[in-house]
Design an enzyme around this catalytic site. Structure first.
Site, mmCIF file in Angstrom:
data_model
loop_
_atom_site.group_PDB
_atom_site.id
_atom_site.type_symbol
_atom_site.label_atom_id
_atom_site.label_comp_id
_atom_site.label_asym_id
_atom_site.label_seq_id
_atom_site.Cartn_x
_atom_site.Cartn_y
_atom_site.Cartn_z
ATOM 1 N N ALA A 257 0.832 -1.218 0.000
ATOM 2 C CA ALA A 257 0.000 0.000 0.000
ATOM 3 C C ALA A 257 0.862 1.262 0.000
ATOM 4 C CB ALA A 257 -0.938 -0.008 1.214
ATOM 5 N N LEU B 159 -0.472 -0.569 7.027
ATOM 6 C CA LEU B 159 -1.075 0.759 6.841
ATOM 7 C C LEU B 159 -0.573 1.732 7.905
ATOM 8 C CD1 LEU B 159 -4.757 -0.082 5.766
ATOM 9 C CD2 LEU B 159 -2.746 0.280 4.330
ATOM 10 N N ASP C 109 1.038 -6.745 10.285
ATOM 11 C CA ASP C 109 2.406 -6.291 10.543
ATOM 12 C C ASP C 109 3.389 -7.403 10.173
ATOM 13 O OD1 ASP C 109 4.808 -5.448 11.856
ATOM 14 O OD2 ASP C 109 3.579 -4.230 13.198
ATOM 15 N N ILE C 110 4.429 -7.070 9.451
ATOM 16 C CA ILE C 110 5.415 -8.104 9.090
ATOM 17 C C ILE C 110 6.158 -8.636 10.321
ATOM 18 C CG2 ILE C 110 5.785 -7.380 6.681
ATOM 19 C CD1 ILE C 110 8.419 -6.006 7.687
ATOM 20 N N THR D 12 18.124 -0.409 -0.877
ATOM 21 C CA THR D 12 18.394 0.954 -1.316
ATOM 22 C C THR D 12 19.888 1.195 -1.521
ATOM 23 O OG1 THR D 12 18.356 3.229 -0.490
ATOM 24 C CG2 THR D 12 18.300 1.533 1.173
ATOM 25 N N GLU E 224 21.251 3.694 -0.334
ATOM 26 C CA GLU E 224 21.718 4.408 0.864
ATOM 27 C C GLU E 224 22.570 3.532 1.772
ATOM 28 O OE1 GLU E 224 18.001 7.478 1.317
ATOM 29 O OE2 GLU E 224 19.353 7.106 2.951
ATOM 30 N N TYR F 294 17.874 5.026 9.210
ATOM 31 C CA TYR F 294 17.152 4.322 8.146
ATOM 32 C C TYR F 294 18.085 3.402 7.369
ATOM 33 C CZ TYR F 294 15.427 3.555 3.392
ATOM 34 O OH TYR F 294 15.103 2.980 2.184
HETATM 35 P P1 NAD Z 1 6.661 3.785 1.568
HETATM 36 O O1 NAD Z 1 7.058 4.418 2.857
HETATM 37 O O2 NAD Z 1 5.887 4.578 0.575
HETATM 38 O O3 NAD Z 1 5.824 2.465 1.847
HETATM 39 C C1 NAD Z 1 6.161 1.551 2.851
HETATM 40 C C2 NAD Z 1 4.957 0.640 3.086
HETATM 41 O O4 NAD Z 1 5.331 -0.328 4.079
HETATM 42 C C3 NAD Z 1 3.728 1.386 3.615
HETATM 43 O O5 NAD Z 1 2.586 0.991 2.886
HETATM 44 C C4 NAD Z 1 3.631 0.954 5.069
HETATM 45 O O6 NAD Z 1 2.314 0.933 5.561
HETATM 46 C C5 NAD Z 1 4.249 -0.439 5.014
HETATM 47 N N1 NAD Z 1 4.796 -0.853 6.315
HETATM 48 C C6 NAD Z 1 5.632 -0.147 7.120
HETATM 49 N N2 NAD Z 1 5.897 -0.856 8.234
HETATM 50 C C7 NAD Z 1 5.230 -2.033 8.122
HETATM 51 C C8 NAD Z 1 5.116 -3.194 8.941
HETATM 52 N N3 NAD Z 1 5.740 -3.260 10.139
HETATM 53 N N4 NAD Z 1 4.370 -4.223 8.507
HETATM 54 C C9 NAD Z 1 3.709 -4.151 7.309
HETATM 55 N N5 NAD Z 1 3.771 -3.083 6.506
HETATM 56 C C10 NAD Z 1 4.525 -2.035 6.895
HETATM 57 O O7 NAD Z 1 8.009 3.221 0.941
HETATM 58 P P2 NAD Z 1 8.515 3.137 -0.566
HETATM 59 O O8 NAD Z 1 9.157 4.413 -0.920
HETATM 60 O O9 NAD Z 1 7.439 2.575 -1.408
HETATM 61 O O10 NAD Z 1 9.674 2.057 -0.393
HETATM 62 C C11 NAD Z 1 9.409 0.665 -0.528
HETATM 63 C C12 NAD Z 1 10.698 -0.118 -0.330
HETATM 64 O O11 NAD Z 1 11.662 0.308 -1.293
HETATM 65 C C13 NAD Z 1 11.373 0.081 1.026
HETATM 66 O O12 NAD Z 1 11.886 -1.134 1.445
HETATM 67 C C14 NAD Z 1 12.478 1.095 0.751
HETATM 68 O O13 NAD Z 1 13.539 0.941 1.660
HETATM 69 C C15 NAD Z 1 12.873 0.692 -0.657
HETATM 70 N N6 NAD Z 1 13.441 1.761 -1.483
HETATM 71 C C16 NAD Z 1 12.769 2.942 -1.660
HETATM 72 C C17 NAD Z 1 13.286 3.916 -2.508
HETATM 73 C C18 NAD Z 1 12.569 5.222 -2.758
HETATM 74 O O14 NAD Z 1 13.140 6.094 -3.407
HETATM 75 N N7 NAD Z 1 11.339 5.405 -2.305
HETATM 76 C C19 NAD Z 1 14.496 3.681 -3.157
HETATM 77 C C20 NAD Z 1 15.171 2.470 -2.939
HETATM 78 C C21 NAD Z 1 14.618 1.512 -2.104
HETATM 79 O O1 DAU Z 2 18.278 6.546 -2.360
HETATM 80 C C1 DAU Z 2 17.123 5.801 -2.110
HETATM 81 C C2 DAU Z 2 16.383 6.404 -0.946
HETATM 82 O O2 DAU Z 2 15.748 7.579 -1.437
HETATM 83 C C3 DAU Z 2 15.358 5.461 -0.338
HETATM 84 O O3 DAU Z 2 16.024 4.372 0.217
HETATM 85 C C4 DAU Z 2 14.543 6.176 0.743
HETATM 86 O O4 DAU Z 2 13.535 5.326 1.226
HETATM 87 C C5 DAU Z 2 13.927 7.417 0.139
HETATM 88 O O5 DAU Z 2 13.244 8.131 1.143
HETATM 89 C C6 DAU Z 2 14.986 8.292 -0.499
HETATM 90 O O6 DAU Z 2 15.864 8.892 0.490
HETATM 91 P P1 DAU Z 2 16.392 10.383 0.377
HETATM 92 O O7 DAU Z 2 16.718 10.861 1.725
HETATM 93 O O8 DAU Z 2 17.417 10.508 -0.678
HETATM 94 O O9 DAU Z 2 15.030 11.062 -0.187
HETATM 95 P P2 DAU Z 2 14.295 12.434 0.168
HETATM 96 O O10 DAU Z 2 13.244 12.633 -0.869
HETATM 97 O O11 DAU Z 2 13.935 12.531 1.594
HETATM 98 O O12 DAU Z 2 15.444 13.505 -0.112
HETATM 99 C C7 DAU Z 2 16.039 13.629 -1.405
HETATM 100 C C8 DAU Z 2 17.090 14.710 -1.314
HETATM 101 O O13 DAU Z 2 16.429 15.984 -1.120
HETATM 102 C C9 DAU Z 2 18.043 14.559 -0.125
HETATM 103 O O14 DAU Z 2 19.322 15.025 -0.506
HETATM 104 C C10 DAU Z 2 17.436 15.484 0.938
HETATM 105 C C11 DAU Z 2 16.826 16.576 0.111
HETATM 106 N N1 DAU Z 2 15.607 17.242 0.685
HETATM 107 C C12 DAU Z 2 14.616 16.445 1.137
HETATM 108 C C13 DAU Z 2 13.468 17.006 1.673
HETATM 109 C C14 DAU Z 2 12.352 16.143 2.196
HETATM 110 C C15 DAU Z 2 15.521 18.615 0.708
HETATM 111 O O15 DAU Z 2 16.440 19.334 0.264
HETATM 112 N N2 DAU Z 2 14.389 19.171 1.238
HETATM 113 C C16 DAU Z 2 13.374 18.434 1.739
HETATM 114 O O16 DAU Z 2 12.379 19.023 2.235
#
Ligand code: NAD
Ligand code: DAU
Length: 342
Positions: A14, A40, A64-65, A128, A130, A155
């Site tokens: 979700a 959620l 919850d996982i 990720t 990161e 994180y």
């Molecule tokens: P998100 O925060 O949008 O979604 C996370 C989801 O996990 C939510 O629906 C939340 O309800 C669910 N969740 C959280 N804790 C839970 C629990 N204990 N049990 C069951 N469900 C739970 O995240 P996203 O951006 O879609 O990221 C998804 C995955 O991809 C993550 O593992 C993240 O580390 C990884 N990732 C994200 C990015 C990015 O840029 N968003 C990049 C690289 C990797």
């Molecule tokens: O690299 C993958 C990661 O990208 C994922 O693993 C994470 O789940 C995801 O949240 C994301 O992490 P970042 O910290 O890179 O994403 P965020 O969008 O929070 O920030 C992107 C960049 O922008 C970072 O350098 C911080 C900056 N930023 C972020 C916010 C929220 C700002 O300058 N202003 C802001 O208000």
């Protein structure tokens, strides 16, 4: 591996990427079954899946996982796990790290143990870039599958812990795992706490865009559907026990430039940028070298940042209800705590 006729457990379906992946699977595979297990949290939103909620191939389980009993029960019928569920926002992990450890590390172990017990065909872990730490502003340097883990935030440390557990379940117990380490995704359904949707929705509300520090930090932006295709390729052609790094098409664009491109698309000027206090421990640069995935799987990101930003701006303009509900709820108090104002 042929994906049709398999039952998938999608954790965190979700959320942003998970819901995009569920739409992707259901669009492409007529015979697939998808179970979405999601707690959620504030980031999980069933509105993301409104259009598939009555699809007979799809089932949602709220849970919850970390709940070993529930996970074990669900796993009985599962062939493939794609594990997205996580606490994902770096800034929240700095404020309150505990949930990051229990969900991202303990939750992953609970899933791995159940997957092993039920002898599933594949456990795919979404991670990720990161976890690799930070790069200098030198375009010749990129992360790849051999880069050591050097996470810098609670994180990324918790995601690195999960990655290592996945590796251990392969090495110790022979669980058929694959891992992807992916760069910053963007696109539809992204929660507006992350930079791109935050910028777009703030501008639509007539507010400024907060940019941390001097805006010189660089991320490697990946259109979410390109990521979904990358995961599909790993499931189809990836080798068990292997990690694949999946990045975007450009990787030297700093945050200030990303925000300026959004301003141009939205017809706003640079007065709408507000430089704010930097994130503690802010990683300077991420960049992914996707050579292994390109060579072994035929992975290639297709959507360039300008096109992806245009599409994303359009989506947030057309889906005001979706993000306005979020921004008027509990998110408001987080925003005030993080940025110090309304
Ligand atoms: P998100 O925060 O949008 O979604 C996370 C989801 O996990 C939510 O629906 C939340 O309800 C669910 N969740 C959280 N804790 C839970 C629990 N204990 N049990 C069951 N469900 C739970 O995240 P996203 O951006 O879609 O990221 C998804 C995955 O991809 C993550 O593992 C993240 O580390 C990884 N990732 C994200 C990015 C990015 O840029 N968003 C990049 C690289 C990797
Ligand atoms: O690299 C993958 C990661 O990208 C994922 O693993 C994470 O789940 C995801 O949240 C994301 O992490 P970042 O910290 O890179 O994403 P965020 O969008 O929070 O920030 C992107 C960049 O922008 C970072 O350098 C911080 C900056 N930023 C972020 C916010 C929220 C700002 O300058 N202003 C802001 O208000």
């Amino acid at each position: 591996m042929e994906l049709n006729n398999l039952t998938f457990l999608i954790t965190g379906g979700a959320g942003f990427i998970g819901s995009n992946f569920i739409h992707y699977l259901l669009r492409k595979y007529s015979q697939i079954k998808v179970i979405n297990l999601d707690k959620l949290t504030y980031a999980g939103n069933l509105e993301n899946l409104k259009s598939v909620k009555d699809d007979p191939r799809y089932r949602f389980v709220k849970g919850d996982i970390r709940d070993a009993k529930l996970v074990d029960k669900i796993m009985e019928k599962v062939d493939v796990v794609v594990h997205f569920a996580a606490e994902t926002h770096v800034d929240r992990s700095i404020m309150e790290p505990a949930a990051f450890v229990t969900t991202n590390v303990v939750g992953t172990q609970v899933l791995l143990a159940a997957a092993l017990r039920h002898k599933i065909k594949r456990f795919h872990h979404i991670s990720t870039d990161e976890v690799f730490g930070s790069l200098p502003l030198n375009p010749k340097l990129r992360f790849n599958e051999k880069t050591p883990l050097r996470p810098n935030s609670p994180y990324s440390a918790s995601k690195a812990g999960a990655d290592l557990l996945v590796r251990a379940y392969f090495k110790t117990y022979g669980l058929p795992v694959t891992v992807t380490n992916t760069s910053n995704n963007y696109g539809p359904y992204q929660f507006p706490e992350k930079l791109i949707p935050l910028a777009i929705t703030n501008l639509l509300e007539g507010k400024k865009v907060p940019v941390y520090g001097r805006g010189i930090n660089v991320r490697d932006w990946l259109w979410v559907e390109d990521h979904c295709r990358g995961i599909e390729l790993v499931l189809q052609k990836g080798k068990v026990g292997e990690t694949y790094c999946l990045g975007g098409p450009e990787d030297m664009i700093n945050n200030l430039e990303v925000v300026k491109r959004i301003l141009r698309i939205m017809g706003k000027d640079e007065e709408s940028i507000e430089l704010v206090k930097d994130r503690p421990g802010h990683d300077l640069r991420y960049a992914i070298d996707s050579t292994k995935a390109e060579k072994e799987l035929g992975y290639q990101p297709e959507v360039h940042l300008d096109e992806g930003l245009e599409r994303t701006v359009e989506w947030y303009k057309e889906n005001r209800d979706w993000w306005q509900k979020i921004k008027s709820g509990k998110y408001k108090s987080y925003y005030e705590r993080q940025y110090g104002k309304k």
